[in-house]
Design an enzyme around this catalytic site. Structure first.
Site, mmCIF file in Angstrom:
data_model
loop_
_atom_site.group_PDB
_atom_site.id
_atom_site.type_symbol
_atom_site.label_atom_id
_atom_site.label_comp_id
_atom_site.label_asym_id
_atom_site.label_seq_id
_atom_site.Cartn_x
_atom_site.Cartn_y
_atom_site.Cartn_z
ATOM 1 N N LYS A 42 28.553 103.823 36.934
ATOM 2 C CA LYS A 42 27.477 103.237 36.131
ATOM 3 C C LYS A 42 26.785 104.401 35.423
ATOM 4 C CE LYS A 42 23.684 103.330 39.472
ATOM 5 N NZ LYS A 42 22.633 102.570 40.129
ATOM 6 N N THR A 54 23.984 102.567 56.052
ATOM 7 C CA THR A 54 24.342 101.146 56.069
ATOM 8 C C THR A 54 25.415 100.933 57.130
ATOM 9 O OG1 THR A 54 23.867 101.054 53.729
ATOM 10 C CG2 THR A 54 25.133 99.224 54.642
ATOM 11 N N GLY A 105 31.027 98.625 40.894
ATOM 12 C CA GLY A 105 31.798 99.642 41.603
ATOM 13 C C GLY A 105 30.821 100.498 42.376
ATOM 14 N N GLU A 135 17.918 101.620 53.665
ATOM 15 C CA GLU A 135 17.551 102.241 52.400
ATOM 16 C C GLU A 135 18.060 101.366 51.257
ATOM 17 O OE1 GLU A 135 15.813 105.225 51.719
ATOM 18 O OE2 GLU A 135 15.971 104.104 49.847
ATOM 19 N N CYS A 150 28.775 101.763 47.228
ATOM 20 C CA CYS A 150 28.015 100.844 48.094
ATOM 21 C C CYS A 150 28.427 99.379 47.977
ATOM 22 C CB CYS A 150 26.528 101.001 47.818
ATOM 23 S SG CYS A 150 25.969 102.682 48.103
ATOM 24 N N LYS A 153 27.316 122.403 50.865
ATOM 25 C CA LYS A 153 26.267 121.465 50.465
ATOM 26 C C LYS A 153 24.883 122.009 50.843
ATOM 27 C CE LYS A 153 27.369 116.982 50.810
ATOM 28 N NZ LYS A 153 27.598 115.739 51.569
ATOM 29 N N GLU A 180 21.434 104.598 42.933
ATOM 30 C CA GLU A 180 21.744 105.875 42.318
ATOM 31 C C GLU A 180 21.225 105.830 40.888
ATOM 32 O OE1 GLU A 180 25.840 107.105 42.818
ATOM 33 O OE2 GLU A 180 25.755 106.535 44.929
HETATM 34 C C1 UGA Z 1 23.331 99.525 45.131
HETATM 35 C C2 UGA Z 1 22.090 98.636 45.312
HETATM 36 O O1 UGA Z 1 21.622 98.210 44.030
HETATM 37 C C3 UGA Z 1 20.975 99.410 46.018
HETATM 38 O O2 UGA Z 1 19.857 98.565 46.241
HETATM 39 C C4 UGA Z 1 21.516 99.929 47.360
HETATM 40 O O3 UGA Z 1 20.532 100.684 48.048
HETATM 41 C C5 UGA Z 1 22.725 100.801 47.072
HETATM 42 O O4 UGA Z 1 23.738 100.039 46.401
HETATM 43 C C6 UGA Z 1 23.221 101.309 48.394
HETATM 44 O O5 UGA Z 1 23.647 100.490 49.212
HETATM 45 O O6 UGA Z 1 23.094 102.502 48.668
HETATM 46 P P1 UGA Z 1 24.035 101.401 43.382
HETATM 47 O O7 UGA Z 1 25.360 101.426 44.056
HETATM 48 O O8 UGA Z 1 23.364 102.689 43.047
HETATM 49 O O9 UGA Z 1 22.957 100.585 44.269
HETATM 50 O O10 UGA Z 1 24.256 100.621 42.026
HETATM 51 P P2 UGA Z 1 23.732 99.320 41.267
HETATM 52 O O11 UGA Z 1 22.716 99.750 40.283
HETATM 53 O O12 UGA Z 1 23.403 98.199 42.165
HETATM 54 O O13 UGA Z 1 25.070 98.990 40.463
HETATM 55 C C7 UGA Z 1 26.279 98.715 41.182
HETATM 56 C C8 UGA Z 1 27.383 98.340 40.232
HETATM 57 O O14 UGA Z 1 27.124 97.057 39.674
HETATM 58 C C9 UGA Z 1 27.583 99.279 39.055
HETATM 59 O O15 UGA Z 1 28.967 99.478 38.863
HETATM 60 C C10 UGA Z 1 26.969 98.525 37.891
HETATM 61 O O16 UGA Z 1 27.563 98.864 36.659
HETATM 62 C C11 UGA Z 1 27.258 97.086 38.267
HETATM 63 N N1 UGA Z 1 26.296 96.104 37.715
HETATM 64 C C12 UGA Z 1 24.977 96.178 38.049
HETATM 65 C C13 UGA Z 1 26.749 95.094 36.876
HETATM 66 O O17 UGA Z 1 27.954 95.001 36.571
HETATM 67 N N2 UGA Z 1 25.859 94.189 36.396
HETATM 68 C C14 UGA Z 1 24.540 94.241 36.706
HETATM 69 O O18 UGA Z 1 23.776 93.380 36.214
HETATM 70 C C15 UGA Z 1 24.084 95.249 37.552
#
Ligand code: UGA
Length: 439
Positions: free
Chosen positions: A329, A122, A263, A152, A266, A35, A156
């Site tokens: 996602k 976290t 999924g 944080e 996080c 890495k 992603e």
């Molecule tokens: C999430 C949080 O949004 C961040 O604020 C946080 O910092 C991060 O986890 C973390 O703890 O590191 P992330 O895992 O990148 O971020 O993804 P999200 O964009 O939140 O999406 C999470 C999942 O929810 C995805 O599978 C997405 O498809 C789903 N999703 C999201 C939905 O099904 N509906 C929505 O309206 C939004």
């Protein structure tokens, strides 16, 4: 300023590159030598929009370097960020904090000068004081080490943007007006000057803000997915319903997309870790609702498998199913707890012949699930398919013409698991179109 970032996964590598972009001199540290070799050559070992550009820029201008040595970390700077991964512990809902504690124990003996160690990982509430105790006891600088917490919130696929332009900065300290607060305000000076709200608080509150934020985001998604279940039964359309709800500014449209659910590395594990810690603290009754949030989320995957079965006259055995999407996602190659792959592997176990395409996550999916077939294009995946499942809403998929695609498949049947395809367009092209959350 000079600073280090310990743990260079999604969070740490992005933080390191963004701190260099803010003008700091940064040393990233990870125990995985492959890495750090990749990062040192200006290339992230995962796909994150804009990150390679920053890595290339700042490894070239000398502001960003990487190492595997704790001794080098300690001699390079007196401000250290912890970005070590805290996954779900095998066989439990709780966090696995092993790597985080190992990192702090490995750093401690090298800290000969006063140092500020800032947690970004976290963690369950109560972790920061345990880390502070280790530093006090095991670092030569002892009482002159200080632990702060700066959770944080980056997403992603927007990681660089979220780090450079965060909604807010949360800074947790042991007491008011500490040296650590001055150091962190200086470190994030440009972000604060640009107007980001700063919330300074205790270590416990800062730790809890992060878990609660992810629990709320998960709850919002599961709420709309619970309504999707009602919509399907009542013959209503959850996507139109969500649009109508979202216009109420108290509710808001963001994070209210119904579909296959959440999924990734996080939300699922943070939801469970939060509940596990609440249980240890004897307050799990208050969070009973989060169990339901998790259950609703996992039910979406079951429902998609049932819908596939329904579309294929009661059995998927021996049927060819094209799966569009493997990443959890769009915008990432991350497949951790991917709803799309959970559905694909379940259907495979039921005897379906699955071919998956994803614009970025194919290599990761191939390694994790060699039992599935993969195709290099969305069209190739759909070739002679009896059913098409749209499970990760990449723009590449939503842009595809259903007219052109129709001649490639055996049967023009599609189920949209993300509410992102235009039903009228697909129906007009002759497809039998179903969407999760609509009748
Ligand atoms: C999430 C949080 O949004 C961040 O604020 C946080 O910092 C991060 O986890 C973390 O703890 O590191 P992330 O895992 O990148 O971020 O993804 P999200 O964009 O939140 O999406 C999470 C999942 O929810 C995805 O599978 C997405 O498809 C789903 N999703 C999201 C939905 O099904 N509906 C929505 O309206 C939004």
């Amino acid at each position: 300023m000079k600073l280090t970032v310990i743990g260079c996964g999604y969070l740490g590598a992005t933080h390191a590159a963004c701190m260099a972009e803010l003008g700091h001199e940064v040393l990233g540290m990870d125990t995985d030598r492959d890495k750090i070799l990749a990062l040192g050559a200006g290339k992230a070992p995962f796909f994150e929009r804009g990150l390679d550009d920053l890595l290339a820029k700042h490894t070239a201008d000398g502001r960003l370097r990487f190492t595997a040595s704790y001794a080098e970390v300690a001699s390079f700077a007196d401000l250290h960020f912890l970005g070590v991964g805290t996954p779900q512990r095998a066989g439990s809902d709780a966090y696995d904090l092993n790597d985080l504690f190992i990192a702090v124990r490995s750093l401690a003996p090298h800290l000969h000068r006063p140092a500020v160690v800032v947690g970004k990982s976290t963690v369950p509430v109560g972790t920061a004081p345990r880390l502070a105790a280790i530093l006090r006891e095991e670092a030569p600088a002892g009482e002159q080490t200080e632990v702060a917490w700066n959770p944080e919130f980056l997403r992603e696929s927007y990681a660089v943007e979220d780090t450079l332009h965060p909604d807010r900065l949360v800074l947790g300290f042991t007491s008011e007006h500490t040296h650590a607060e001055r150091v962190l305000r200086q470190c994030f000076g440009k972000i604060i000057e640009a107007g980001a709200p700063v919330i300074t608080t205790s270590l416990a509150t800062a730790e809890l803000v992060k878990g609660s934020a992810n629990a709320f985001l998960a709850t919002k998604i599961s709420f709309i997915n619970a309504i999707a279940e009602v919509c399907e039964a009542a013959g209503a359309d959850v996507h139109q319903l969500a649009e109508a709800l979202g216009h109420d500014s108290r509710i808001g449209a963001r994070g209210l997309r119904a579909g296959l659910g959440f999924g990734g590395g996080c939300l699922p594990k943070d939801l469970r870790g939060f509940m596990a810690r609440a249980g240890e603290l004897g307050t799990d009754q208050a969070l009973g609702l989060l169990r339901e949030v998790d259950a609703i989320n996992l039910r979406r995957r079951e429902r998609m498998v049932d819908l596939a079965r329904e579309q294929l006259d009661g059995t998927v055995k021996g049927k060819r199913i094209a799966v569009w999407g493997a990443a959890f996602k769009p915008g990432t190659d991350d497949i951790r707890d991917s709803p799309a792959l959970a559905v694909a592997t379940h259907l495979h176990r039921l005897g379906a012949d699955i071919t998956v395409h994803d614009p970025k996550a194919l290599d990761n999916a191939r390694k994790a699930h060699p039992e599935l077939d993969y195709a290099d294009t969305a069209f190739d995946a759909a070739e002679r398919a009896d059913l098409l499942l749209h499970l990760t809403e990449w723009p590449e998929f939503t842009d595809i013409s259903p007219v052109g695609l129709a001649s490639h498949v055996s049967r023009t049947k599609v189920v949209d698991g993300r509410g992102a395809l235009d039903p009228d367009r697909w129906r007009q092209a002759g497809w039998n179109f179903r969407s999760l959350g609509c009748c």
